[in-house]
Enzyme design. Structure first.
Site, PDB file in Angstrom:
ATOM      1  N   HIS A  45      41.713  46.065  34.462  1.00 47.31           N
ATOM      2  CA  HIS A  45      40.519  46.865  34.688  1.00 47.31           C
ATOM      3  C   HIS A  45      39.855  46.447  35.999  1.00 47.31           C
ATOM      4  O   HIS A  45      40.078  45.330  36.479  1.00 47.31           O
ATOM      5  CB  HIS A  45      39.471  46.618  33.591  1.00 47.31           C
ATOM      6  CG  HIS A  45      39.958  46.775  32.199  1.00 47.31           C
ATOM      7  ND1 HIS A  45      39.711  47.904  31.452  1.00 47.31           N
ATOM      8  CD2 HIS A  45      40.657  45.934  31.386  1.00 47.31           C
ATOM      9  CE1 HIS A  45      40.230  47.753  30.241  1.00 47.31           C
ATOM     10  NE2 HIS A  45      40.817  46.570  30.181  1.00 47.31           N
ATOM     11  N   TYR A  46      38.991  47.300  36.536  1.00 53.20           N
ATOM     12  CA  TYR A  46      38.004  46.822  37.502  1.00 53.20           C
ATOM     13  C   TYR A  46      36.639  46.868  36.832  1.00 53.20           C
ATOM     14  O   TYR A  46      36.399  47.670  35.916  1.00 53.20           O
ATOM     15  CB  TYR A  46      38.026  47.594  38.816  1.00 53.20           C
ATOM     16  CG  TYR A  46      37.783  49.080  38.793  1.00 53.20           C
ATOM     17  CD1 TYR A  46      36.673  49.655  38.184  1.00 53.20           C
ATOM     18  CD2 TYR A  46      38.669  49.936  39.444  1.00 53.20           C
ATOM     19  CE1 TYR A  46      36.441  51.019  38.212  1.00 53.20           C
ATOM     20  CE2 TYR A  46      38.453  51.311  39.475  1.00 53.20           C
ATOM     21  CZ  TYR A  46      37.339  51.839  38.860  1.00 53.20           C
ATOM     22  OH  TYR A  46      37.109  53.190  38.891  1.00 53.20           O
ATOM     23  N   THR A  47      35.731  46.003  37.288  1.00 53.55           N
ATOM     24  CA  THR A  47      34.431  45.877  36.629  1.00 53.55           C
ATOM     25  C   THR A  47      33.471  46.988  36.996  1.00 53.55           C
ATOM     26  O   THR A  47      32.616  47.361  36.192  1.00 53.55           O
ATOM     27  CB  THR A  47      33.778  44.537  36.988  1.00 53.55           C
ATOM     28  OG1 THR A  47      33.657  44.452  38.420  1.00 53.55           O
ATOM     29  CG2 THR A  47      34.615  43.363  36.480  1.00 53.55           C
ATOM     30  N   GLU A  50      39.622  41.795  33.391  1.00 59.40           N
ATOM     31  CA  GLU A  50      38.691  42.493  34.281  1.00 59.40           C
ATOM     32  C   GLU A  50      38.761  41.863  35.677  1.00 59.40           C
ATOM     33  O   GLU A  50      38.766  40.633  35.816  1.00 59.40           O
ATOM     34  CB  GLU A  50      37.258  42.377  33.752  1.00 59.40           C
ATOM     35  CG  GLU A  50      37.019  43.113  32.444  1.00 59.40           C
ATOM     36  CD  GLU A  50      36.701  44.589  32.655  1.00 59.40           C
ATOM     37  OE1 GLU A  50      36.610  45.025  33.829  1.00 59.40           O
ATOM     38  OE2 GLU A  50      36.551  45.295  31.643  1.00 59.40           O
ATOM     39  N   HIS A  88      44.085  50.463  32.899  1.00 61.89           N
ATOM     40  CA  HIS A  88      43.246  51.199  31.955  1.00 61.89           C
ATOM     41  C   HIS A  88      43.506  52.700  32.083  1.00 61.89           C
ATOM     42  O   HIS A  88      43.535  53.433  31.089  1.00 61.89           O
ATOM     43  CB  HIS A  88      41.780  50.869  32.239  1.00 61.89           C
ATOM     44  CG  HIS A  88      40.872  51.100  31.080  1.00 61.89           C
ATOM     45  ND1 HIS A  88      39.507  50.946  31.171  1.00 61.89           N
ATOM     46  CD2 HIS A  88      41.098  51.486  29.796  1.00 61.89           C
ATOM     47  CE1 HIS A  88      38.954  51.210  30.000  1.00 61.89           C
ATOM     48  NE2 HIS A  88      39.897  51.551  29.151  1.00 61.89           N
ATOM     49  N   ASP A 139      40.459  52.942  36.305  1.00 68.24           N
ATOM     50  CA  ASP A 139      40.689  51.577  36.772  1.00 68.24           C
ATOM     51  C   ASP A 139      42.080  51.080  36.362  1.00 68.24           C
ATOM     52  O   ASP A 139      42.615  51.553  35.356  1.00 68.24           O
ATOM     53  CB  ASP A 139      39.593  50.633  36.248  1.00 68.24           C
ATOM     54  CG  ASP A 139      39.342  50.744  34.750  1.00 68.24           C
ATOM     55  OD1 ASP A 139      39.300  51.871  34.223  1.00 68.24           O
ATOM     56  OD2 ASP A 139      39.185  49.702  34.105  1.00 68.24           O
TER      57      ASP A 139
END
Length: 203
Positions: A8-10, A73, A111, A121
């Site tokens: 994921h990215y935050t 993340e 994701h 993401d």
């Protein structure tokens, strides 16, 4: 038992903000790991425990992805490249997770792969090709593109790779391109087929 690793990215203002949210029980969101842009690694949930990072979606027929995956993340908003220290930490962490749980490299997904259209993401700036070269993600296919871009064949190939979520053709194409051809736009073209043209890695 984990069968997948979901990246994921935050999409937040720095790692500290993400850490606070991921550790806030009222937020009802969590992940097993967070990697800062400077390469700092935090573990927030034990790998044996379920984290709330994936949500609705599907991959390889797995519907409850939260219960069958480890979430990582990455401190990034998706609009700029992921830093070298961050990628180095990820590349050190992934092999230990894969070995510990016997997860094959085709179980490392984004994701956006398991939630097409709903999530984007780790985004178009994530270097999937780098992970592939290191043997930390499934290698893309190298088959010759078809003369005619048949949507049914595209959907079949995507499902063989793992894209089994029930979405329309345009949403599926967008998800596959995020992973393999992030700069591509417009309707389905022959070049979209080549990355998917690989032996089935699961049954």
């Amino acid at each position: 038992m984990p069968e997948l690793v979901v990246l994921h990215y935050t999409a937040m203002d720095g790692a500290n903000a993400a850490l606070a949210r991921l550790c806030d029980p009222t937020a009802e969101v969590s992940a097993h790991y967070l990697i800062g842009a400077d390469g700092t690694l935090w573990q927030m949930v034990d790998e044996t425990m379920r984290a709330w990072h994936a949500g609705a979606g599907q991959w390889r027929g797995i519907v409850d992805v939260n219960s069958r995956s480890i979430g990582i993340e990455l401190d990034n908003c998706g609009d700029h490249p992921f830093s070298a220290p961050q990628m180095n930490t990820l590349e050190g962490l992934l092999p230990t997770i894969l070995e510990r749980w016997g997860i094959p490299v085709d179980g490392v997904i984004g994701h956006s792969d398991m939630a097409p259209g709903r999530k984007h993401d780790p985004g178009p700036r994530f270097d999937w090709a780098r992970l592939e070269r290191l043997g930390l993600a499934a290698a893309r296919g190298t088959g010759a593109p078809p003369e005619t871009p048949d949507p049914e064949r595209f959907r079949r190939l995507a499902a063989e790779v793992g894209y089994t979520a029930d979405v329309d053709d345009a949403t599926l194409l967008q998800a596959v391109r995020l992973r393999y051809r992030p700069g591509a736009r417009g309707p389905l073209v022959p070049a979209d087929f080549s990355p998917l043209d690989q032996p089935a890695l699961w049954t």
